[in-house]
Every structure is written in C-alpha cells, then in structure tokens.
Scaffold this active site. Structure first.
Site, PDB file in Angstrom:
ATOM      1  CB  ALA A 168      -0.976  -0.015   1.184  1.00  0.00           C
ATOM      2  CG  ASP A 204      -3.111  -3.793   1.071  1.00  0.00           C
ATOM      3  OD1 ASP A 204      -2.449  -3.317   0.139  1.00  0.00           O
ATOM      4  OD2 ASP A 204      -2.790  -4.832   1.664  1.00  0.00           O
TER       5      ASP A 204
END
Length: 339
Positions: A47, A236
């Site tokens: 991420a 994420d």
C-alpha cells in the site's frame, strides 16, 4: 536495505518485484500509463509503495496533460484511470487525489502548468521521504510492544519492498532485531504469488535477520509448536472502526492467533485509514485472474477446466486485533474512538 523505487531525471525507476528473488531488475516509467501497468501487474506492490508510485505517476500524467487543451479535465481522467489499477489499497487513491487537489487549486489561481508540475514533483518527493520517516517511527512504537525473545509470525510482505523504505510490519521487526529483542521470524509463503517467500524472506536474509519460511497452511501449527508469541502484519485499508483489509490469508492468521492467545498487531500509517467507511464490509475486495491460482509463472499447478476464486485481500474484524501500530503510537480498542 532493498531499494524499491527512485525518482531520477524526471522518470520513476521501479524495482520489478515479480522477478525477485532470482533477478534484481529495474523498470523505467516515463509516463503514467507505465506506472499504472506496474501497479496492476504487481511490479510495485504494498500500500505505501503504491501510494508513492501513484504520486510520481501523477507528476508524469501532469506533464502529458499540460500539452492538452483541458489540463485539469485531462489530469482528472488520468487520476481516475490510475486509481482503478488496484481498488483495495487506499494509499493509491489518497496519493493520486492529493496531487490532483494541488494541481486543481493552483490552476484556479492561474498558475502556469509547468510551475504546477514543479510543485507536484516536490509533493511527490515529500510523500516518498515522509513514508520512510513514518515507517521508522512506527518501528519504534511497534518494537516496544513486542515481547523479549520475540518469535514473530508475519504474512505477505510489509517491508521495504512494500513501502519507500524500512517497512511497516517489517519495520517493527527490523527495530526489534536492532534492539536485540528478536529471536525468529516465521514468514507465511503467501499464496498464490508467494510474496512472503519471495519478498519477505529475501529482505530479511539481505539484512541478516533470522527467518523461517512456512507454507500458509502451517501457520496455526507453527504457532502451537514453535512458540510464536506475536503476529505483526501490514494493511491495505483500515475502516474507521478498525476492521482491516490485508493480503488474503490474514483473516485466517488472526483467527489462529486468537485461538492460541497470541497478540495480533496491524502496522500501518495513517494514510492507510479510510475515514469515509464505517466498517470492513464497505472495503472493495479486488479479485484477480484465476491463472494466478492455477499456475505459478510458467508452471501449471491445476487443471485448465477447474474454476477459481482469487480474492487478493480479506478483512480482519477489529475484535481480532490487539493493536494498530501507527506513526502516532499503538491504537487500542475501542478503535472508533482511538482512530
């Protein structure tokens, strides 16, 4: 520490993570389309790393849009195209929208596009540099909650390769190792693309941190038999109640940790929180092509006629999470208030 990316002479240079650990090869991205492809194909992944890559991708998009009659309208379409590459990781959207907001505001002030691009480039570089600093702060907070003689299990890759440097979950592990608190890391291989085996083990070996690779279906038994006393993973997207999306398989690890009374921690920067959603049911879960499940690289591992289900992420409910390690400290339940 492994270098994930660098911005050089107006181009984004990315380490191709699909070829690790066998080959270290870098990709040169000269336009936003190539950045989008790298994100989509997992040549860059994780991420925070995706967020930074998207920021530089927006700079490249702005350079292209500056040659079009409708600079901001064109850039908005490019932003949306970039965001669509991976819908679950919120850092991608966060960074792309942040760069666009700067461009839009300065355009309203009638600043010339070439000056706007210079400002966007500075913001992208700041996002990159700030990520490393944030990760190091997280590492300090996280190492403090790990037990002495820590035997840590982690899932997927949340290290330098998933960020701009140092790492989130692996940043915690790196700091614990630096402090002499770490005994062993057990790294789930992370099917279907083996990020734990290919990337996490690679990183830790590069830094001479002790690591043992296990298959995903060994996690619960490893907890029981090998004295695992802490689990640390990345994220994420985190909902405003603490429900957390991470690589598929994380939910199962959290359930096994709960059954063995092992603390389960998420390590993620504030940019991973999505304050617009109330819980994990609202997190979009990316589903990828079935070929990832039925083969690995060129090796076929399942019958061609077999159906597949290939979600890239799952959601761990907040009640299974002991704490969320951020750059501001370790958040504890009740998460809605803490967040």
């Amino acid at each position: 520490m492994v270098e994930t990316m660098r911005w050089e002479a107006g181009k984004l240079i990315l380490l191709d993570q699909t070829k690790l650990p066998q080959v270290k090869e870098f990709i040169t991205c000269e336009n936003y389309i190539r950045v989008r492809a790298a994100i989509k194909k997992l040549e860059v992944r994780g991420a925070p790393a995706i967020g930074a890559a998207a920021a530089f991708g927006m700079v490249l998009a702005a350079k292209e849009a500056a040659n079009r009659p409708d600079f901001i309208g064109t850039l908005a379409r490019m932003r949306d195209d970039l965001i669509s590459a991976r819908p679950t990781a919120v850092n991608l959207e966060w960074a792309a929208r942040r760069l666009f907001a700067l461009a839009e505001a300065r355009n309203k002030e009638e600043v010339a596009p070439y000056k706007i691009i210079d400002e966007m480039e500075l913001m992208a570089q700041h996002i990159y540099e700030d990520d490393i600093a944030v990760n190091k702060r997280m590492g300090m907070y996280g190492a403090a909650v790990l037990p002495d003689e820590a035997i840590v299990l982690t899932h997927c890759n949340a290290g330098a390769l998933a960020t701009c440097g140092w790492g989130t979950a692996l940043g915690v592990i790196r700091q614990a190792h630096k402090q002499g608190k770490l005994k062993m890391v057990y790294s789930d291989e992370t099917r279907p693309l083996l990020q734990g085996a290919r990337l996490t083990a690679f990183e830790l070996c590069e830094d001479n941190i002790p690591v043992t690779v296990i298959t995903d279906n060994m996690a619960a038994w490893t907890m029981k038999m090998k004295g695992v006393n802490c689990v640390v993973v990345g994220a994420d997207r985190i909902a405003s109640n603490g429900d957390t999306a991470n690589k598929i398989g994380t939910y199962g690890v959290a359930l096994a940790a709960k059954a063995h009374n092992i603390p389960f921690y998420i390590a993620a920067p504030v940019s991973t929180f999505d304050f617009n959603i109330t819980d994990g049911s609202q997190i979009p879960i990316e589903e990828r092509k079935g070929e990832e499940v039925k083969q690995f690289r060129s090796e076929v591992t399942a019958p061609a006629k077999a159906l597949t289900f290939n979600p890239s992420f799952d959601v761990t409910p907040n009640e299974l999470i002991t704490g969320i390690i951020t750059e501001y400290g370790v958040l504890k339940a009740p998460y809605t208030e803490a967040i």
